[in-house]
Design a protein around this motif. Sequence first.
Motif, PDB file in Angstrom:
ATOM      1  N   HIS A 174       0.831  -1.199   0.000  1.00  0.00           N
ATOM      2  CA  HIS A 174       0.000   0.000   0.000  1.00  0.00           C
ATOM      3  C   HIS A 174       0.870   1.254   0.000  1.00  0.00           C
ATOM      4  O   HIS A 174       0.509   2.279  -0.569  1.00  0.00           O
ATOM      5  CB  HIS A 174      -0.923  -0.005   1.212  1.00  0.00           C
ATOM      6  CG  HIS A 174      -2.041   0.964   1.112  1.00  0.00           C
ATOM      7  ND1 HIS A 174      -3.289   0.615   0.667  1.00  0.00           N
ATOM      8  CD2 HIS A 174      -2.100   2.295   1.361  1.00  0.00           C
ATOM      9  CE1 HIS A 174      -4.069   1.679   0.656  1.00  0.00           C
ATOM     10  NE2 HIS A 174      -3.375   2.718   1.078  1.00  0.00           N
ATOM     11  N   ASP A 194       7.749  13.069  -9.795  1.00  0.00           N
ATOM     12  CA  ASP A 194       6.385  13.385  -9.365  1.00  0.00           C
ATOM     13  C   ASP A 194       6.288  13.425  -7.851  1.00  0.00           C
ATOM     14  O   ASP A 194       5.669  14.333  -7.277  1.00  0.00           O
ATOM     15  CB  ASP A 194       5.410  12.328  -9.910  1.00  0.00           C
ATOM     16  CG  ASP A 194       4.986  12.627 -11.335  1.00  0.00           C
ATOM     17  OD1 ASP A 194       5.363  13.698 -11.850  1.00  0.00           O
ATOM     18  OD2 ASP A 194       4.283  11.789 -11.939  1.00  0.00           O
ATOM     19  N   ILE A 195       6.891  12.440  -7.202  1.00  0.00           N
ATOM     20  CA  ILE A 195       6.825  12.380  -5.738  1.00  0.00           C
ATOM     21  C   ILE A 195       7.536  13.576  -5.125  1.00  0.00           C
ATOM     22  O   ILE A 195       7.024  14.217  -4.203  1.00  0.00           O
ATOM     23  CB  ILE A 195       7.446  11.057  -5.250  1.00  0.00           C
ATOM     24  CG1 ILE A 195       6.553   9.887  -5.660  1.00  0.00           C
ATOM     25  CG2 ILE A 195       7.649  11.082  -3.740  1.00  0.00           C
ATOM     26  CD1 ILE A 195       7.193   8.531  -5.499  1.00  0.00           C
ATOM     27  N   ARG A 246       8.091  16.540  -6.498  1.00  0.00           N
ATOM     28  CA  ARG A 246       7.339  17.774  -6.741  1.00  0.00           C
ATOM     29  C   ARG A 246       6.144  17.879  -5.811  1.00  0.00           C
ATOM     30  O   ARG A 246       5.787  18.974  -5.368  1.00  0.00           O
ATOM     31  CB  ARG A 246       6.867  17.809  -8.203  1.00  0.00           C
ATOM     32  CG  ARG A 246       8.000  18.097  -9.169  1.00  0.00           C
ATOM     33  CD  ARG A 246       7.522  18.121 -10.599  1.00  0.00           C
ATOM     34  NE  ARG A 246       8.607  18.476 -11.505  1.00  0.00           N
ATOM     35  CZ  ARG A 246       8.566  18.317 -12.833  1.00  0.00           C
ATOM     36  NH1 ARG A 246       7.489  17.795 -13.395  1.00  0.00           N
ATOM     37  NH2 ARG A 246       9.585  18.670 -13.578  1.00  0.00           N
ATOM     38  N   LEU A 247       5.546  16.742  -5.524  1.00  0.00           N
ATOM     39  CA  LEU A 247       4.429  16.753  -4.594  1.00  0.00           C
ATOM     40  C   LEU A 247       4.911  17.084  -3.189  1.00  0.00           C
ATOM     41  O   LEU A 247       4.265  17.856  -2.462  1.00  0.00           O
ATOM     42  CB  LEU A 247       3.746  15.389  -4.623  1.00  0.00           C
ATOM     43  CG  LEU A 247       2.385  15.265  -3.968  1.00  0.00           C
ATOM     44  CD1 LEU A 247       1.450  16.352  -4.436  1.00  0.00           C
ATOM     45  CD2 LEU A 247       1.804  13.890  -4.256  1.00  0.00           C
ATOM     46  N   LYS A 275       5.186  20.732  -2.481  1.00  0.00           N
ATOM     47  CA  LYS A 275       3.929  21.408  -2.184  1.00  0.00           C
ATOM     48  C   LYS A 275       3.412  21.037  -0.798  1.00  0.00           C
ATOM     49  O   LYS A 275       2.868  21.895  -0.082  1.00  0.00           O
ATOM     50  CB  LYS A 275       2.886  21.042  -3.246  1.00  0.00           C
ATOM     51  CG  LYS A 275       3.231  21.552  -4.632  1.00  0.00           C
ATOM     52  CD  LYS A 275       3.220  23.069  -4.660  1.00  0.00           C
ATOM     53  CE  LYS A 275       3.408  23.630  -6.063  1.00  0.00           C
ATOM     54  NZ  LYS A 275       3.342  25.112  -6.049  1.00  0.00           N
ATOM     55  N   ILE A 276       3.564  19.776  -0.447  1.00  0.00           N
ATOM     56  CA  ILE A 276       3.079  19.331   0.864  1.00  0.00           C
ATOM     57  C   ILE A 276       3.862  20.018   1.972  1.00  0.00           C
ATOM     58  O   ILE A 276       3.307  20.411   3.002  1.00  0.00           O
ATOM     59  CB  ILE A 276       3.188  17.801   0.976  1.00  0.00           C
ATOM     60  CG1 ILE A 276       2.316  17.128  -0.084  1.00  0.00           C
ATOM     61  CG2 ILE A 276       2.795  17.337   2.374  1.00  0.00           C
ATOM     62  CD1 ILE A 276       0.849  17.359   0.075  1.00  0.00           C
ATOM     63  N   ALA A 312      -3.671  15.508  11.270  1.00  0.00           N
ATOM     64  CA  ALA A 312      -3.291  14.096  11.221  1.00  0.00           C
ATOM     65  C   ALA A 312      -3.226  13.570   9.788  1.00  0.00           C
ATOM     66  O   ALA A 312      -2.306  12.820   9.431  1.00  0.00           O
ATOM     67  CB  ALA A 312      -4.280  13.254  12.033  1.00  0.00           C
ATOM     68  N   ALA A 313      -4.174  13.954   8.962  1.00  0.00           N
ATOM     69  CA  ALA A 313      -4.199  13.471   7.588  1.00  0.00           C
ATOM     70  C   ALA A 313      -2.969  13.956   6.833  1.00  0.00           C
ATOM     71  O   ALA A 313      -2.359  13.205   6.058  1.00  0.00           O
ATOM     72  CB  ALA A 313      -5.471  13.948   6.881  1.00  0.00           C
ATOM     73  N   LEU A 314      -2.580  15.203   7.076  1.00  0.00           N
ATOM     74  CA  LEU A 314      -1.376  15.732   6.448  1.00  0.00           C
ATOM     75  C   LEU A 314      -0.144  14.966   6.918  1.00  0.00           C
ATOM     76  O   LEU A 314       0.746  14.664   6.127  1.00  0.00           O
ATOM     77  CB  LEU A 314      -1.224  17.217   6.775  1.00  0.00           C
ATOM     78  CG  LEU A 314       0.024  17.899   6.207  1.00  0.00           C
ATOM     79  CD1 LEU A 314       0.044  17.820   4.699  1.00  0.00           C
ATOM     80  CD2 LEU A 314       0.095  19.362   6.672  1.00  0.00           C
ATOM     81  N   GLN A 370       0.047  11.831   7.825  1.00  0.00           N
ATOM     82  CA  GLN A 370       0.099  10.549   7.121  1.00  0.00           C
ATOM     83  C   GLN A 370       0.700  10.699   5.737  1.00  0.00           C
ATOM     84  O   GLN A 370       1.544   9.911   5.310  1.00  0.00           O
ATOM     85  CB  GLN A 370      -1.303   9.959   6.998  1.00  0.00           C
ATOM     86  CG  GLN A 370      -1.761   9.193   8.230  1.00  0.00           C
ATOM     87  CD  GLN A 370      -3.046   8.459   7.955  1.00  0.00           C
ATOM     88  OE1 GLN A 370      -3.535   8.418   6.823  1.00  0.00           O
ATOM     89  NE2 GLN A 370      -3.620   7.877   9.002  1.00  0.00           N
ATOM     90  N   ILE A 371       0.253  11.720   5.010  1.00  0.00           N
ATOM     91  CA  ILE A 371       0.736  11.942   3.653  1.00  0.00           C
ATOM     92  C   ILE A 371       2.224  12.264   3.664  1.00  0.00           C
ATOM     93  O   ILE A 371       2.994  11.738   2.846  1.00  0.00           O
ATOM     94  CB  ILE A 371      -0.068  13.088   3.001  1.00  0.00           C
ATOM     95  CG1 ILE A 371      -1.500  12.625   2.757  1.00  0.00           C
ATOM     96  CG2 ILE A 371       0.585  13.536   1.708  1.00  0.00           C
ATOM     97  CD1 ILE A 371      -2.438  13.741   2.339  1.00  0.00           C
ATOM     98  N   HIS A 380       4.069   9.003   4.178  1.00  0.00           N
ATOM     99  CA  HIS A 380       3.937   8.222   2.957  1.00  0.00           C
ATOM    100  C   HIS A 380       4.966   8.644   1.903  1.00  0.00           C
ATOM    101  O   HIS A 380       5.732   7.826   1.395  1.00  0.00           O
ATOM    102  CB  HIS A 380       2.530   8.464   2.429  1.00  0.00           C
ATOM    103  CG  HIS A 380       1.928   7.319   1.713  1.00  0.00           C
ATOM    104  ND1 HIS A 380       1.492   6.184   2.353  1.00  0.00           N
ATOM    105  CD2 HIS A 380       1.672   7.138   0.397  1.00  0.00           C
ATOM    106  CE1 HIS A 380       0.990   5.351   1.465  1.00  0.00           C
ATOM    107  NE2 HIS A 380       1.087   5.899   0.269  1.00  0.00           N
ATOM    108  N   LEU A 381       4.973   9.941   1.621  1.00  0.00           N
ATOM    109  CA  LEU A 381       5.830  10.444   0.549  1.00  0.00           C
ATOM    110  C   LEU A 381       7.304  10.375   0.934  1.00  0.00           C
ATOM    111  O   LEU A 381       8.169  10.139   0.083  1.00  0.00           O
ATOM    112  CB  LEU A 381       5.432  11.877   0.200  1.00  0.00           C
ATOM    113  CG  LEU A 381       4.037  12.028  -0.388  1.00  0.00           C
ATOM    114  CD1 LEU A 381       3.695  13.498  -0.571  1.00  0.00           C
ATOM    115  CD2 LEU A 381       3.921  11.297  -1.726  1.00  0.00           C
ATOM    116  N   GLN A 405       8.541   6.915   0.291  1.00  0.00           N
ATOM    117  CA  GLN A 405       8.595   6.605  -1.140  1.00  0.00           C
ATOM    118  C   GLN A 405       9.812   7.251  -1.791  1.00  0.00           C
ATOM    119  O   GLN A 405      10.412   6.693  -2.710  1.00  0.00           O
ATOM    120  CB  GLN A 405       7.315   7.074  -1.840  1.00  0.00           C
ATOM    121  CG  GLN A 405       6.137   6.131  -1.613  1.00  0.00           C
ATOM    122  CD  GLN A 405       4.990   6.433  -2.542  1.00  0.00           C
ATOM    123  OE1 GLN A 405       4.812   7.559  -2.984  1.00  0.00           O
ATOM    124  NE2 GLN A 405       4.184   5.433  -2.839  1.00  0.00           N
TER     125      GLN A 405
END
Lengths: 219, 219
Positions: free
Chosen positions: A59, A83-84, A86-87, A90-91, A148-150, A152-153, A156-157, A160
């Motif tokens: 996942h 891509d990761i 660049r994201l 922004k995050i 919290a959601a931020l 997690q992201i 995740h990134l 990766q």
Amino acid sequence: MTINPTPERLPADAIFQILRDRICLLDYPPGTVLRETELAKAFGVSRTPIRAVLQRLAHGGLIESRDGVGTIVTDLTFDEIRDIYRLRLKIAELIGQMSPRPLTEADGDAAENLRQRAEALLETFDITEYWQINHDLHLLISGVIGNAALGQIWDHLYFQAARMWYQHARSEPKNVAASLVAELAEVNRAIAENDAVALGYSQRNYIAYGLARLEAKQG
Amino acid sequence: MTINPTPERLPADAIFQILRDRICLLDYPPGTVLRETELAKAFGVSRTPIRAVLQRLAHGGLIESRDGVGTIVTDLTFDEIRDIYRLRLKIAELIGQMSPRPLTEADGDAAENLRQRAEALLETFDITEYWQINHDLHLLISGVIGNAALGQIWDHLYFQAARMWYQHARSEPKNVAASLVAELAEVNRAIAENDAVALGYSQRNYIAYGLARLEAKQG
DNA sequence: ATGTCCCAAGGTGTATACAACAACGCCATA
DNA sequence: TATGGCGTTGTTGTATACACCTTGGGACAT
């Protein structure tokens, strides 16, 4: 490989972190096939909890299970890595905006401690210590994120992107160590000023610098 | 509940989507306990693939498994919902920026089709059809996102926020139906102009409007 | 020599029995 | 009456046997 002094029975979370770190540190390079039976025997458990861990890793985009073939460590193309990154740029900008928790003196102490550890790398570079410092810094930043959601992201990134970065770190240890020291100086300053927005932007900047290095090498 | 005309053996992906939709549509309200044995019998499979599906749902933040107790549909606080919405605002702004794929005439046709279906809701509102339209719109937007990692995040947050929104939709069907029609008009325009940035911002705006409604009701 | 078919080996996916854990009710006891 | 301990029940977590899928190599026909 011989990374297995662990015949004892470990909880699932511990196994997850171990495998994740091995993938990120390239002990398991992209393309490696991880056999469930093998891992089960190595960790002293059955295939069932191993499969649960592998599903979590899948996942997270670190591995991919294919029926009848095996469980393979993913091999991201450079376009996907970009891509990761660049994201992540922004995050990172959102860290300071999305209701961060107030910065404390303990944060400052932790960051200063990390900076000193990083400076030690300037003399004798050790990839595992470099990983640990980055990891602890990541945890420090994560702890500041109130959303919290931020969080997690962000996690995740980070994992990766980690692999590509550590591959680069092995090839240019001196530069990345110096960059880490500079980054931690910025982090220290932002914390001292109790400025979470600055903290986020400093992360953004050093992610951008990292991406630039990767693109230069790739081009 | 009596939502079980499916004794046949379904693939894991189908089961995942069914359970996810039931949670989002509040067929399984927050706090509901999902027993693995029960689900296994209902879908005509063993506990093993059910557990795999539940782990995916748990990773998505929709359920939580507790040993010895049960698998419980999560009950988010309003603060958590607000965090998710605020994050979605920011993520939506990225859609047009992160290398979107070019918009085509097929996209326009699909959006126009959705708009007509939404207009039909103005006369006779049906929550399942409303869900389907939203879902198809979400898929349309997702397809435009070129950055795979961003697409995953967009998906993740959509399904986390969905429940709260559908709860609201049941209480004010006329308003939300009208809002959906207006949103689809904006989407159509953005696609017609081949302006992915505008598409992203229109999403941002309607997420903001939705959050405002939720906050008004909560306050 | 080469192409095709088939089978064997080894992998993940599934079913199922059993272990471990948590909640609840009951009963004994202060 | 209140309370603490204990067994029962039902749930998730784990181990294991089996089914299915994929791949590669060897035998055989051309």
